[in-house]
Design an enzyme around this catalytic site. Structure first.
Site, PDB file in Angstrom:
ATOM      1  N   SER A 100       0.667  -1.041   0.078  1.00 45.12           N
ATOM      2  CA  SER A 100      -0.048   0.140  -0.063  1.00 45.12           C
ATOM      3  C   SER A 100       0.832   1.339  -0.165  1.00 45.12           C
ATOM      4  O   SER A 100       1.459   1.216  -0.706  1.00 45.12           O
ATOM      5  CB  SER A 100      -1.104   0.143   1.218  1.00 45.12           C
ATOM      6  OG  SER A 100      -2.190   0.756   1.029  1.00 45.12           O
ATOM      7  N   ASP A 143     -10.450  -3.434  -5.919  1.00 45.65           N
ATOM      8  CA  ASP A 143      -9.623  -2.493  -4.769  1.00 45.65           C
ATOM      9  C   ASP A 143     -10.564  -1.832  -4.048  1.00 45.65           C
ATOM     10  O   ASP A 143     -10.850  -0.423  -4.686  1.00 45.65           O
ATOM     11  CB  ASP A 143      -7.907  -2.279  -4.591  1.00 45.65           C
ATOM     12  CG  ASP A 143      -7.123  -1.684  -3.606  1.00 45.65           C
ATOM     13  OD1 ASP A 143      -7.961  -1.169  -2.164  1.00 45.65           O
ATOM     14  OD2 ASP A 143      -6.110  -2.507  -3.107  1.00 45.65           O
ATOM     15  N   HIS A 195      -7.982  -4.956  -0.867  1.00 46.18           N
ATOM     16  CA  HIS A 195      -6.706  -4.414  -0.990  1.00 46.18           C
ATOM     17  C   HIS A 195      -5.907  -5.123  -0.059  1.00 46.18           C
ATOM     18  O   HIS A 195      -6.188  -5.469   1.654  1.00 46.18           O
ATOM     19  CB  HIS A 195      -7.381  -3.039   0.247  1.00 46.18           C
ATOM     20  CG  HIS A 195      -6.188  -2.240   0.149  1.00 46.18           C
ATOM     21  ND1 HIS A 195      -5.678  -1.251  -0.755  1.00 46.18           N
ATOM     22  CD2 HIS A 195      -5.268  -1.696   1.523  1.00 46.18           C
ATOM     23  CE1 HIS A 195      -4.629  -0.717  -0.556  1.00 46.18           C
ATOM     24  NE2 HIS A 195      -4.482  -0.646   1.112  1.00 46.18           N
TER      25      HIS A 195
END
Length: 332
Positions: free
Chosen positions: A145, A273, A301
């Site tokens: 991320s 996501d 995600h």
């Protein structure tokens, strides 16, 4: 270069990106072997601050590769993906370390600054330190991320010089277009669930930072912030040299520099996501010749849960580290 070499399919009982995201974070099995044990080291930074680094204590050969993981927003070595990668590293005899971005190791850092999505100078300093401390180990790096955007930004900024530090890198579910991701997390269900979750952690830390450094920002304005756009406008952007949120999201995004990457790099993004809109993902033209794109339809995600056990429960999250880790190992 684009390849769909990770044909992930979610369990039937986890439909949709939100379910795949939340189950992976809250209820999934993270490791098959023993839970990782850590040895923490404190590295003093050139600007008088510190970074805490957790190194896994499982055995590895002196010349085995070192896998370094850069965590996501408000993550740590305890995050489900960090534990799952530790399990992969232990199973394959790799050394493994998780450096914490400033303020994420359980102790507030000293300096007025914190960390941000485009912090490639910090990435560079950390990777150089690992390379100098482990000269006999090939270095591999994965960022998740926020950490993945910063890592890819680092590789794009350094170009050919990145190969002096690492053999290969990977980003997982990274918002490589920060504006698209930032606006997405501020709407609808995302705002109700994920934005609130992050703000519950970030706002108290920012207020403690204000106690350290009075006058750093407007306390009442920060208390009124309701999403990451407002938080970044009041805290993240000005503390790290950006004019405002728009300037931060524009200048810190990795997508515009992907074509400048000159080491083997993998960008894995699920197309469902909740944080990263599919229409913002890089194309092969954006990526250039050194970047491989994996964009499966499902996964959420940093989710990618897989059925496990006689009834498919509780599910595990080792499939993604297995696929990403093996991709990295093929580039030694």
């Amino acid at each position: 270069m684009k390849a769909d070499a990770f044909p992930y399919r979610a369990p039937w009982w986890l439909p949709g990106g939100n379910a795949q995201t939340l189950w992976a974070a809250l209820a999934s099995r993270r490791h098959f072997g023993p839970a990782p044990r850590w040895q923490r080291s404190r590295w003093n930074t050139p600007d008088g601050d510190f970074v805490d680094v957790d190194q896994a204590l499982h055995p590895s050969a002196p010349d085995a590769p070192l896998l370094v993981l850069f965590h996501g927003l408000e993550g740590s070595s305890a995050s489900q993906y960090a534990v799952a990668f530790a399990d992969f590293a232990a199973a394959h005899g790799l050394a493994y370390a998780v450096p914490h971005f400033r303020g994420c190791s359980g102790e507030l850092n000293h300096a007025p600054r914190a960390y941000h999505s485009g912090d490639f100078a910090e990435i560079d300093w950390i990777l150089r330190r690992f390379a100098s401390e482990h000269p006999g180990r090939p270095l591999l790096a994965v960022g998740v991320s926020l950490g993945g955007n910063a890592l890819m930004r680092w590789a794009g900024e350094l170009g050919d010089a990145a190969a002096q530090q690492v053999r290969a890198i990977a980003s997982v579910c990274s918002p490589l277009d920060l504006a698209a991701g930032g606006h997405a997390i501020g709407r609808g269900f995302n705002r109700l669930v994920y934005t609130r979750m992050f703000m519950r952690s970030m706002v108290p830390k920012a207020l403690k930072k204000l106690e350290q450094h009075p006058g750093l920002f407007d306390r009442e304005a920060l208390l009124g912030a309701r999403d990451l756009y407002e938080f970044d406008n009041l805290f993240t952007a000005p503390l790290h040299g950006f004019r405002d949120t728009a300037d931060y999201w524009s200048r810190a995004s990795a997508k515009p520099v992907l074509h400048r990457i000159r080491v083997p790099a993998l960008a894995l993004n699920a197309r469902n996501d909740p944080f990263v809109p599919a229409n913002s993902l890089p194309t092969a033209q954006d990526a250039g010749t050194h970047v491989t794109l994996w964009q499966p339809a499902q996964g959420g995600h940093v989710g990618f849960p897989v059925s496990h056990g006689p009834f498919g429960l509780p599910g595990h999250v080792r499939a993604m580290p297995e696929a990403v880790g093996h991709w990295l190992l093929t580039h030694l």
